[in-house]
Design an enzyme around this catalytic site. Sequence first.
Site, PDB file in Angstrom:
ATOM      1  N   HIS A 381       0.844  -1.205   0.000  1.00 38.27           N
ATOM      2  CA  HIS A 381       0.000   0.000   0.000  1.00 38.27           C
ATOM      3  C   HIS A 381       0.879   1.256   0.000  1.00 38.27           C
ATOM      4  O   HIS A 381       0.680   2.177  -0.806  1.00 38.27           O
ATOM      5  CB  HIS A 381      -0.919  -0.020   1.230  1.00 38.27           C
ATOM      6  CG  HIS A 381      -1.651   1.258   1.433  1.00 38.27           C
ATOM      7  ND1 HIS A 381      -2.900   1.486   0.893  1.00 38.27           N
ATOM      8  CD2 HIS A 381      -1.307   2.396   2.081  1.00 38.27           C
ATOM      9  CE1 HIS A 381      -3.290   2.708   1.211  1.00 38.27           C
ATOM     10  NE2 HIS A 381      -2.346   3.283   1.928  1.00 38.27           N
ATOM     11  N   GLU A 382       1.871   1.285   0.887  1.00 40.09           N
ATOM     12  CA  GLU A 382       2.749   2.464   0.970  1.00 40.09           C
ATOM     13  C   GLU A 382       3.545   2.646  -0.325  1.00 40.09           C
ATOM     14  O   GLU A 382       3.774   3.755  -0.777  1.00 40.09           O
ATOM     15  CB  GLU A 382       3.709   2.344   2.167  1.00 40.09           C
ATOM     16  CG  GLU A 382       3.041   2.386   3.528  1.00 40.09           C
ATOM     17  CD  GLU A 382       2.172   3.616   3.752  1.00 40.09           C
ATOM     18  OE1 GLU A 382       2.549   4.710   3.315  1.00 40.09           O
ATOM     19  OE2 GLU A 382       1.086   3.465   4.345  1.00 40.09           O
ATOM     20  N   HIS A 385       1.715   4.639  -2.755  1.00 40.17           N
ATOM     21  CA  HIS A 385       1.887   6.096  -2.619  1.00 40.17           C
ATOM     22  C   HIS A 385       3.164   6.530  -3.340  1.00 40.17           C
ATOM     23  O   HIS A 385       3.189   7.515  -4.068  1.00 40.17           O
ATOM     24  CB  HIS A 385       2.007   6.490  -1.143  1.00 40.17           C
ATOM     25  CG  HIS A 385       0.715   6.426  -0.398  1.00 40.17           C
ATOM     26  ND1 HIS A 385      -0.400   7.155  -0.746  1.00 40.17           N
ATOM     27  CD2 HIS A 385       0.351   5.719   0.700  1.00 40.17           C
ATOM     28  CE1 HIS A 385      -1.387   6.894   0.098  1.00 40.17           C
ATOM     29  NE2 HIS A 385      -0.964   6.024   0.988  1.00 40.17           N
ATOM     30  N   GLU A 409      -4.969   6.937  -1.574  1.00 39.05           N
ATOM     31  CA  GLU A 409      -5.103   5.716  -0.772  1.00 39.05           C
ATOM     32  C   GLU A 409      -5.542   4.538  -1.643  1.00 39.05           C
ATOM     33  O   GLU A 409      -5.110   3.398  -1.451  1.00 39.05           O
ATOM     34  CB  GLU A 409      -6.129   5.909   0.351  1.00 39.05           C
ATOM     35  CG  GLU A 409      -5.759   6.956   1.390  1.00 39.05           C
ATOM     36  CD  GLU A 409      -4.396   6.726   2.002  1.00 39.05           C
ATOM     37  OE1 GLU A 409      -4.036   5.570   2.225  1.00 39.05           O
ATOM     38  OE2 GLU A 409      -3.676   7.715   2.220  1.00 39.05           O
TER      39      GLU A 409
HETATM   40 ZN   LIG Z   1      -2.043   5.279   2.667  1.00 38.39          ZN
END
Ligand SMILES: [Zn+2]
Length: 438
Positions: A381-382, A385, A409
């Site tokens: 997930h990170e 970004h 997100e």
């Molecule tokens: Zn996030």
Amino acid sequence: MKFFIISILFIVILNIYCQQVEDIVQCNDIDINHEKLEQMTIKEQEQFVKSILDEYDTNITSLAYITSLAEFQTHLYLNDSSKRRTTDKYYEIYRSCLKTIAIVARRFQSLINNNQTSIRWLLLRTQAIGDAGENNTVIKLEMQKLRSRMKEIYHRKFIWNNTQLGIDEVQEVLGKLESPDDLLSLWNAAYEVAIPMRDYYSTLIAIQNQQAKQNRLTDKTDLTTNIEERRIVEQLWQELKPLHRLLHAYVRQQMSKLYPELIQLDQPIPIHLTKDLFGSMMTYLVKDILPFPYLKGIDLGPAMKQENFTEEKIFHYADRFFVSLNLTQVPNSFWNLSIFKKIPNRHMACHPTAFDMYKYDDVRIRMCTSLTSRDFYIVHHEMGHIQHYLQYKSLPFWFRRSPHGAFSEAIGDAIALATMSPTHLKRIGLLENYTLTR
Ligand SMILES: [Zn+2]
């Protein structure tokens, strides 16, 4: 020879000093000659504005860079108030530059009003500066004070069951608890720390609503989103709602078997029973609520330990996965500048965070990773970004932020979901002997 070495040293020191001085750039207001502007064609006006914004872009990018560097350090040394003060000082210069640019850009109202101009969106984006637009220094200081008080409270340690815990440690403990009484008592203890935040938060929101009213908007929501965004979100929510309700009802029904006394089938699920501090993820419930109980749940922890995984290695796997989708590889500096695990004996922020430093392709993650399925997911997930930052890095500064928090997100989540599929986990050797049949 001695003189030579001393000269070299002197030049190096001078360079470092100049580098620092050079980074704090000026961000001056400029006068616009409107008479001259009106004589230009629309095309010429656009070029003129573009050249002004290009110059500001260089300035604001440098300021964003030094501010982000300072912020990154502050997160690593939470006990060091001098680092916080330095960050606040840079933020002040950065915000004031944002404001100067917004004021200058507003002087090109005719281009903002003209739907046909290509520069319109850029000019509009320069106006989205939030609190930086506040003229009243007393209010500005008050908002800063409220924010830093809330931050301090958020990281306050507390004692539970004779153990000292901070916000970053709670989740792991919560996930391992079984007894509903323990779950409730830890959840309560963690949320009790936050109670004093309530008044500060209400005051902050009241100030922000007041600011919005001064800008002839209804409230803070109006300041951060526009009608079009709200319409799209509402439409998406209505489309998704039937599935969400079904899923919620299914989870509640499964959980009622575990906690028959505590779950009522026509009431919301008590948040502490989700074993997630914010009630937002169901990672810790998976083994109890998934259908097809004959299927073994996927627990990557033991596999990662067996393969001698390090925290950093998960990030390499994630990077390779993004590259396999024909996306961008992280730059080399990412590996040297990120923090992948908790630094021992250091009071530091641990909440997984991806940073865009805005310059020199400098992107970083700070995360106190553990070798668990949950963190395997969060790492991807990170890295989502980070991928977002890498994809927009060549755009003007004002476009290098997510158009909406939820969008950013969603990128990481969409990709992280794919990496948790048994097919992918098998492919990378983290899941063996897994079969989808009985
Ligand atoms: Zn996030």
